[in-house]
Write a protein that holds these residues in place. Structure first.
Motif, PDB file in Angstrom:
ATOM      1  N   UNK A 252       0.830  -1.206   0.000  1.00  0.00           N
ATOM      2  CA  UNK A 252       0.000   0.000   0.000  1.00  0.00           C
ATOM      3  C   UNK A 252       0.868   1.260   0.000  1.00  0.00           C
ATOM      4  N   UNK A 253       0.416   2.275  -0.696  1.00  0.00           N
ATOM      5  CA  UNK A 253       1.185   3.523  -0.712  1.00  0.00           C
ATOM      6  C   UNK A 253       1.274   4.131   0.681  1.00  0.00           C
ATOM      7  N   UNK A 254       0.213   4.009   1.483  1.00  0.00           N
ATOM      8  CA  UNK A 254       0.247   4.569   2.836  1.00  0.00           C
ATOM      9  C   UNK A 254       1.326   3.907   3.688  1.00  0.00           C
ATOM     10  N   UNK A 255       1.532   2.615   3.478  1.00  0.00           N
ATOM     11  CA  UNK A 255       2.608   1.911   4.181  1.00  0.00           C
ATOM     12  C   UNK A 255       3.969   2.399   3.697  1.00  0.00           C
ATOM     13  N   UNK A 256       4.100   2.636   2.409  1.00  0.00           N
ATOM     14  CA  UNK A 256       5.361   3.127   1.849  1.00  0.00           C
ATOM     15  C   UNK A 256       5.742   4.469   2.461  1.00  0.00           C
ATOM     16  N   UNK A 257       4.762   5.378   2.620  1.00  0.00           N
ATOM     17  CA  UNK A 257       5.066   6.703   3.189  1.00  0.00           C
ATOM     18  C   UNK A 257       5.565   6.594   4.630  1.00  0.00           C
ATOM     19  N   UNK A 258       5.095   5.594   5.336  1.00  0.00           N
ATOM     20  CA  UNK A 258       5.508   5.377   6.729  1.00  0.00           C
ATOM     21  C   UNK A 258       6.825   4.606   6.805  1.00  0.00           C
ATOM     22  N   UNK A 259       7.019   3.665   5.907  1.00  0.00           N
ATOM     23  CA  UNK A 259       8.108   2.694   6.015  1.00  0.00           C
ATOM     24  C   UNK A 259       9.432   3.159   5.436  1.00  0.00           C
ATOM     25  N   UNK A 260       9.410   3.933   4.340  1.00  0.00           N
ATOM     26  CA  UNK A 260      10.632   4.190   3.579  1.00  0.00           C
ATOM     27  C   UNK A 260      11.783   4.679   4.450  1.00  0.00           C
ATOM     28  N   UNK A 261      11.536   5.640   5.326  1.00  0.00           N
ATOM     29  CA  UNK A 261      12.602   6.223   6.151  1.00  0.00           C
ATOM     30  C   UNK A 261      12.518   5.793   7.612  1.00  0.00           C
ATOM     31  N   UNK A 262      11.689   4.812   7.899  1.00  0.00           N
ATOM     32  CA  UNK A 262      11.461   4.402   9.299  1.00  0.00           C
ATOM     33  C   UNK A 262      12.768   4.049  10.006  1.00  0.00           C
ATOM     34  N   UNK A 263      13.600   3.259   9.353  1.00  0.00           N
ATOM     35  CA  UNK A 263      14.851   2.817   9.988  1.00  0.00           C
ATOM     36  C   UNK A 263      16.042   3.705   9.640  1.00  0.00           C
TER      37      UNK A 263
END
Length: 498
Positions: free
Chosen positions: A320-331
């Motif tokens: 999901x795009x919403x997951x991508x916005x949260x995940x990309x820079x998470x770590x």
């Protein structure tokens, strides 16, 4: 510079709101101004006000707020193009392109689009006002546009306005009245729509042509939201998001080194080809894809997206795009990235989770647009009212049924050999992705016989690509070129055999 003021009022009906706030339903304020566009001095007239929507009995049921810019001292108005401009939502005012893209004024923002105080506007040396007149139209419940109560104080039925086909129907009739009042029937005409406005103008092209008998030269889709595409639940279409993932990850320096060292436009074509030729067929197999193929595809998706293979597999390749916005820079940094423009960063309460707490880019835009449009309308255009200017209005529930807008545009093009289409998109737009816009363009005419009448332009920014200074210049120049190339110049409107 404003030189004089004229006020014209027709008090045929009054819009009344809470606390006895009133606004005439048919009124106009006229001011004259001077600006410089592309190094040339431009004298122009701004007419802003309200114009009614009538029911079948000729009774006003709504009033639409508009702003119309017309260059002065034009020798032959019949040869001068008219641009009819809409934003989207549905439920968005026609504010974004008005004071940030094509109009004579733009926001006080920095070169990348971020708010700068004091809020307000400045001259737009890139406006297309040098080659075309422009009207910005606010649909019902946006800007100062409102429904009109009847004598009993009852508002019209909401389904009269709030749905894909209802919206197209009443707006086409309103445009007919506007063009008639302004004596622009002879002029080449264009409709431009941003975001949901893309769906709107695809449908309007056919409605104007077949029910208002108004033929267009061009339709311009800016970051278009194609509801035929976005209202589907089929996972196969999520493959279209991969090139956007690549672009956003490249901007955030999150791709593997071998890709990160290349220019954006060098890596997007290979991501596009992988999305169409490999990822889409893999997603079509659903749960029956082999474990080996799934692993191979996940590896390549990780390569092109900046995400880990682990989270891609956890999402069964359908990220999901919403997951991508949260995940990309998470770590990496713990920031989220923007939905409509993934150059923007946000801070969430928790780094955990599957979607951001808020849209970092939209809050930034509201920060700068809201004070600017309220100041501009009152101070520069001299339109004064205590009615609230709705950046976003109450238009929901919105009826999405019977959406044939894609085919409506095809039908209008088939019937009108003059009609051409331009699509403009930002590579970092994660809401209405540039590759989704390309896909829509490919699907409009399956025959391929009209493919030469379509053109696509991409920009290194997001949904409102014009907020970035370099793209403001380029996108307006692309509009100029499109308008000039779609004028008939005396050529008959007919098909000819090779």
């Amino acid at each position: 510079m404003k030189t004089h003021l004229t006020i014209l009022l027709t008090l045929s009906s009054i819009l009344t709101f809470s606390q006895n706030i009133k606004i005439p339903s048919d009124t106009m304020v006229v001011t004259t101004h001077t600006t410089t566009v592309k190094g040339a001095n431009i004298n122009y007239t701004a007419s802003t006000g309200t114009q009614p929507v009538w029911d079948k009995k000729g009774i006003p049921i709504a009033s639409l707020f508009y702003t119309y810019y017309e260059r002065n001292n034009v020798k032959n108005r019949a040869e001068r193009p008219l641009i009819i401009s809409f934003n989207g939502g549905p439920g968005s005012a026609s504010v974004w392109m008005h004071i940030a893209y094509t109009g004579p004024k733009v926001l006080n923002i920095d070169k990348e689009g971020y708010p700068v105080q004091p809020y307000g506007v400045k001259n737009n040396p890139n406006s297309i006002l040098d080659i075309a007149d422009i009207v910005y139209v606010n649909p019902v419940n946006t800007g100062y546009s409102r429904m009109i109560p009847n004598k009993e104080g009852e508002l019209p039925k909401r389904e009269t306005f709030f749905g894909i086909n209802a919206d197209i129907k009443y707006l086409a009739a309103w445009i007919n009245t506007f063009v008639t009042r302004k004596s622009r029937w002879e002029s080449p005409k264009y409709i431009i729509g941003e975001s949901y406005g893309g769906t709107r103008v695809m449908g309007l092209a056919n409605e104007l042509q077949n029910n208002q008998w108004m033929y267009l030269n061009g339709v311009i889709l800016v970051s278009p939201a194609d509801y035929k595409l976005y209202n589907t639940s089929q996972p196969v279409y999520s493959a279209l998001n991969l090139p956007y993932f690549t672009a956003a990850a490249w901007y955030q320096n999150a791709l593997p080194k071998v890709l990160q060292e290349k220019d954006l436009l060098d890596i997007l074509p290979e991501s596009e080809q992988y999305a169409i030729n490999t990822l889409m067929p893999a997603l079509a197999k659903g749960g029956f894809i082999s474990a080996e193929e799934k692993e191979t595809v996940a590896n390549k998706m990780a390569f092109y997206s900046g995400l880990s293979k682990k989270v891609i597999l956890q999402n069964n390749l359908d990220v999901p795009t919403s997951f991508f916005w949260k995940e990309l820079l998470r770590d990496k940094s713990g920031y989220t990235i923007g939905r409509l423009d993934s150059r923007y960063l946000g801070i969430d309460k928790r780094e955990a989770g599957s979607s951001p707490d808020f849209n970092a880019e939209l809050t930034s835009w509201m920060h700068s647009f809201t004070p600017a449009i309220n100041f501009y309308i009152r101070t520069h255009l001299n339109f004064k009212t205590d009615i609230k200017y709705n950046m976003f209005g109450d238009v929901h529930p919105w009826d999405n049924r019977n959406n044939n807008t894609r085919d409506d545009l095809r039908q209008a093009m088939a019937q009108n050999p003059y009609l051409k289409v331009l699509v403009q998109s930002g590579y970092f737009d994660g809401a209405t992705t540039y590759f989704g816009a390309k896909y829509t363009m490919w699907q409009i005419d399956p025959s391929g016989k009209m493919r030469e009448r379509f053109s696509f332009k991409g920009y290194r920014s997001g949904h409102m690509m014009y907020l970035r200074q370099d793209d403001l210049v380029a996108a307006n120049d692309d509009l100029r070129a499109f308008i000039k190339n779609s004028l008939s110049n005396g050529k008959p409107a007919k098909y000819e055999k090779d």
